[in-house]
Scaffold this motif. Structure first.
Motif, short mmCIF file in Angstrom:
data_model
loop_
_atom_site.label_atom_id
_atom_site.label_comp_id
_atom_site.label_asym_id
_atom_site.label_seq_id
_atom_site.Cartn_x
_atom_site.Cartn_y
_atom_site.Cartn_z
N CYS A 143 0.83 -1.20 0.00
CA CYS A 143 0.00 0.00 0.00
C CYS A 143 0.86 1.25 0.00
N GLN A 197 -5.38 -9.43 -0.20
CA GLN A 197 -6.27 -8.61 -1.04
C GLN A 197 -7.30 -7.89 -0.17
N ASN A 247 -7.68 -3.74 0.34
CA ASN A 247 -8.94 -3.04 0.15
C ASN A 247 -9.30 -2.18 1.38
N ARG A 253 -6.84 0.85 1.70
CA ARG A 253 -7.10 1.88 0.69
C ARG A 253 -8.40 2.64 1.00
N ASN A 254 -9.42 1.91 1.44
CA ASN A 254 -10.67 2.59 1.78
C ASN A 254 -10.47 3.57 2.95
N THR A 262 -20.91 2.45 -3.74
CA THR A 262 -19.72 3.22 -3.39
C THR A 262 -20.12 4.67 -3.11
N GLY A 321 -13.81 4.64 -8.08
CA GLY A 321 -14.15 3.36 -7.47
C GLY A 321 -15.28 2.68 -8.21
N THR A 322 -15.27 1.31 -8.11
CA THR A 322 -16.30 0.52 -8.79
C THR A 322 -17.35 -0.01 -7.84
N GLY A 334 -14.79 -3.53 -4.22
CA GLY A 334 -13.70 -3.87 -3.30
C GLY A 334 -14.18 -4.54 -2.03
N LEU A 335 -15.13 -3.91 -1.31
CA LEU A 335 -15.58 -4.48 -0.05
C LEU A 335 -16.47 -5.70 -0.25
N SER A 343 -14.10 -8.46 -0.79
CA SER A 343 -13.47 -8.78 0.50
C SER A 343 -14.42 -9.59 1.37
#
Length: 810
Positions: free
Chosen positions: A653, A690, A694, A697-698, A749, A756-757, A760-761, A764
């Motif tokens: 990161c 991964q 996520n 970064r969030n 999001t 962002g798409t 990510g979460l 996860s």
């Protein structure tokens, strides 16, 4: 023969010497006598001083300059040692000083001053003295003042007390309601009080010096004269009931008591006290009639009446009492009161008896034993009975049958106990509040929510146990319930000792006997786990619905992606300078391979081609994850040190250059709270990495958008029971509840469209829950940051747990 002149001279000198010696001896003798006289004088003076100092009264002497030259000890006690002050008057109060100065002036002029004076002594007390002050004379000359102060304070107080007593006796005598008179040996009145004057309507002066024959009709006066004569002659006390005519002309019944008395001069006197008993005689007649009526009432009243003698034996009961205990009146009279008690009630009976013996009238509950052995519950009102001399005669008791009420109370207590048992046995929180919102009943479940006992909970309001916003919400809900007539069920989100919880609460108004609303009751059930389960089911359904879409997209993308990767590989092969076929083709086209290679290097064609291949590989990895996302399958789980995975995620990161420069991970404080350096967990290290990327970064994006001052991220890892716990907590802006509930939704999001798409979460969540059988939860409060919690089972529910080492984490 004549004596020579020289010899005569010598003889003369010897004679003079002898005379001088004789004179010296005489002088020495006089000196010794003077010394003895002086010593005797000093002894006499010392004796006089001692005698004067020990005088038991205030004695003093002053010179003409007003200096005190002698004081008795009593004087020193009263005024202090005045010989130590230049002017005695300056040592006392202004009033006393004024008196002393006037006395000094008069005495120094030759006057002997006597009289009574009040002085404020050195101790502050006001005393009365008989004072004598006289001049000290030496012939006609006045050398000073001598004074004596005799303390007559007690004497004055005694005189005043006698005067006060005389005045007091007059006041008492003239304010007594009974007529009083005193007659001498000639039957003449020498003293009467106001009561006698008012009774007969004759002024007090009209009695003095007159006899009863002078002021009363003969038919009434003669008997009174004879009684007085009897007392004077015999010295006996006479008491007689007589009649008089009062000031209003009414015939009154009186009792007169006459007592002999001998005066200080030996004279005989008769003291008489008269009491008007007309009203008493009439009252006695009325009392006899009243007693008859009372007897009728006692016999016919519905209340039980019982009288015990001093030995606690029954001397009387009325019919109602007999009916209560199931006996005839004759059966009860004469029996001990203890016969009508149960053995276990005897100590209480004795305690009540002691209270009556002390003169107390008491009211209490008393259980009696009926003839058939059953219990009779009563309210007993008992009163002690005493003679005029204060002797205890017994007790009077009135009994009211409350057996039915006691049975109702017992049934009510049983129902209350049953209700409380039900309330305490339920797992729900049960409570009752009064109209002001204070708890007046709670069960143990309610009290435990706040770490309090039931007693500590009572009397508290919601503001004492909840945050202000929640207390205000609860008060509004309670007021809305009070406006209704029937219960309502509502959902309330509250903070308790166990954290933020969700309760499904049924509340309703409480009414008193008049139908007025006095408060509310509530039954609250904790549905937090149910809500979380429902949320998990919804999330799972969302994951399942998007799975099909992910699978289709992966298959559609795989075909052109394979062509891109294959073509990139072929291009790279055909540009290799050491390939014979490439060399021949280049020469055939007139562009030697070294020149072509130089062009490719200058234009960075090969670098761009490597970028295409790397992008294709990343796209392939995304497609692979999408395929994993779309279906559950058994994956191999390896023992991995989760601490190493976290550290590798931080390192990756920190190398991410797509983040805002100001808030990349290098500018954020990283706090590590690891239980140990190793935390081995069976998992897929790449997938957990991964997830960590996520989450990091969030957190960075949220703090960047909010421009959080002093941004920090806290990472925790530890073993808790059968799970490994990983937490990622930031001090960023936090999330509103409606955002927190949707963070794991696919394509949801809060970022801008180009940042962002929304996958990510959700990916996860899928990797933790579906691939590892764990949980991923989020806790967030607006303005107080966000915490993501990952729980991974140490014993996987599916997949293999191998003893070999997993391939390196990328």
């Amino acid at each position: 023969m004549p004596v020579p002149k020289k010899v005569n001279a010598d003889l003369s000198l010897l004679a003079e010497l002898e005379a001088a010696r004789t004179r010296i001896a005489e002088l020495e003798a006089e000196r010794d006598a003077g010394k003895k006289a002086e010593e005797a004088l000093r002894a006499n003076e010392a004796l006089l001083q001692a005698v004067l100092r020990d005088l038991p009264f205030d004695f003093w002497a002053r010179d003409i300059n007003h200096r005190v030259i002698m004081q008795s000890n009593e004087s020193i006690r009263l005024w202090g040692d005045l010989s130590k002050v230049s002017v005695a008057e300056s040592y006392c109060t202004s009033d006393t000083s004024k008196i002393w100065k006037d006395t000094n002036r008069r005495v120094l002029s030759g006057e002997v001053v006597t009289g009574e004076q009040e002085y404020a002594t050195a101790s502050g007390g006001l005393r009365t003295y008989q004072c004598i002050a006289a001049p000290i004379r030496d012939g006609d000359a006045i050398l000073g003042i001598v004074g004596i102060n005799l303390d007559i304070t007690a004497h004055k107080k005694t005189e005043q007390a006698l005067q006060d007593a005389h005045a007091f006796l007059n006041i008492v005598l003239n304010n007594l309601p009974d007529p009083i008179f005193v007659e001498d040996e000639q039957h003449r009145h020498v003293l009467v009080n106001h009561a006698l004057s008012e009774q007969l309507g004759i002024p007090m002066d009209g009695f003095l010096g007159k006899t009863v024959r002078d002021i009363m009709p003969p038919e009434l006066a003669e008997s009174k004269w004879a009684d007085t004569e009897l007392v004077l002659n015999t010295g006996a006390v006479s008491t007689a009931e007589e009649q008089i005519i009062d000031a209003q002309g009414r015939l009154r019944d009186i009792i007169t008591r006459k007592v002999p008395y001998k005066g200080s001069g030996g004279e005989k006197l008769v003291i008489g006290v008269t009491m008007d008993v007309t009203d008493r005689n009439r009252a006695d007649e009325a009392l006899r009639a009243s007693e008859e009526r009372y007897s009728t009432i006692v016999r016919t009243t519905a209340e039980g009446i019982c009288i015990l003698d001093k030995d606690n034996a029954v001397t009387f009961i009325n019919q109602a009492m007999a009916d209560m205990i199931g006996l005839e009146i004759a059966e009860a009279v004469g029996r001990p009161g203890s016969d009508f008690l149960f053995p276990e009630d005897l100590p209480n009976f004795n305690e009540r008896l002691n209270q009556r013996l002390s003169g107390q009238s008491i009211r209490y509950e008393r259980r009696l034993r009926k003839k058939d052995g059953s219990a009779l519950w009563t309210i007993a009102s008992t009163t002690p009975l005493f003679s005029k001399d204060g002797e205890f005669l017994g007790s009077f008791g009135m009994f009211t049958d409350i057996t039915a009420r006691k049975q109702a109370e017992a049934e009510l207590a049983r129902q209350k106990h049953m209700l409380l048992s039900i309330i305490e046995s339920t797992s729900d929180a049960v409570f009752v509040k009064d109209g002001s919102g204070r708890y007046i009943l709670v069960n143990n479940v309610t009290a435990r929510l706040f770490g309090l006992s039931k007693e500590e909970m009572l009397g508290r309001a919601d503001t004492d146990v909840f945050p202000p916003d929640q207390a205000e919400m609860l008060r509004k809900n309670d007021l809305a319930i009070l406006a209704l007539e029937s219960p309502r069920t509502i959902e309330e989100r509250l903070t308790t000792r166990d954290g933020n919880r969700i309760y499904l609460t049924t509340k309703g108004p409480l009414h008193n006997e008049s139908g007025e609303k006095t408060g509310i009751f509530g039954i609250a059930r904790d549905i937090t786990e149910r809500e979380q389960m429902a949320e998990t089911l919804v999330q799972t359904e969302k994951m399942a619905s998007v799975g099909g879409l992910a699978a289709g997209m992966a298959h559609e993308i795989n075909n052109p992606l394979a062509g891109i990767l294959q073509s990139a590989q072929v291009i790279a092969t055909r540009l290799r300078p050491d390939n014979a076929a490439n060399i021949r083709a280049a020469e055939k086209c007139g562009c030697p391979m070294p020149g072509l290679q130089c062009y490719l290097d200058n234009r960075e064609i090969l670098t761009l081609l490597d970028g295409v291949r790397d992008a294709g590989k990343r796209a392939s990895l995304i497609v692979s994850n999408m395929l994993d996302f779309s279906k559950r399958h058994n994956s191999d789980l390896y023992p991995v040190n989760i601490i190493g995975v976290i550290e590798k995620s931080i390192e990756l990161c920190q190398q991410d250059h797509n983040l805002a420069e100001k808030y990349n991970l290098r500018n954020v404080a990283i706090k590590r709270e690891f239980e140990s350096e190793e935390c081995v967990v069976p998992c897929s290290g790449n997938q957990i990495q991964q997830v960590m990327l996520n989450l990091l970064r969030n957190a960075l994006h949220a703090m960047s958008e909010a421009e959080t001052p002093a941004p920090s991220i806290t990472l925790r890892a530890r073993i808790e029971g059968e799970h490994a716990l990983i937490e990622v907590e930031d001090n960023g802006p936090g999330m509103e509840e409606h955002v927190r509930r949707r963070v794991f939704d696919p394509f949801f999001t809060t970022k801008a469209p180009n940042k962002g798409t929304g996958l990510g979460l959700s990916v996860s969540y899928f990797l933790v829950v579906n691939r590892h059988g764990g949980t991923l939860e989020v806790h967030s409060t607006p303005g107080k940051g966000t915490r993501f919690t990952i729980k991974l089972p140490l014993t996987p529910r599916y997949g293999k747990r191998l003893s070999i080492t997993e391939p390196p984490v990328r």
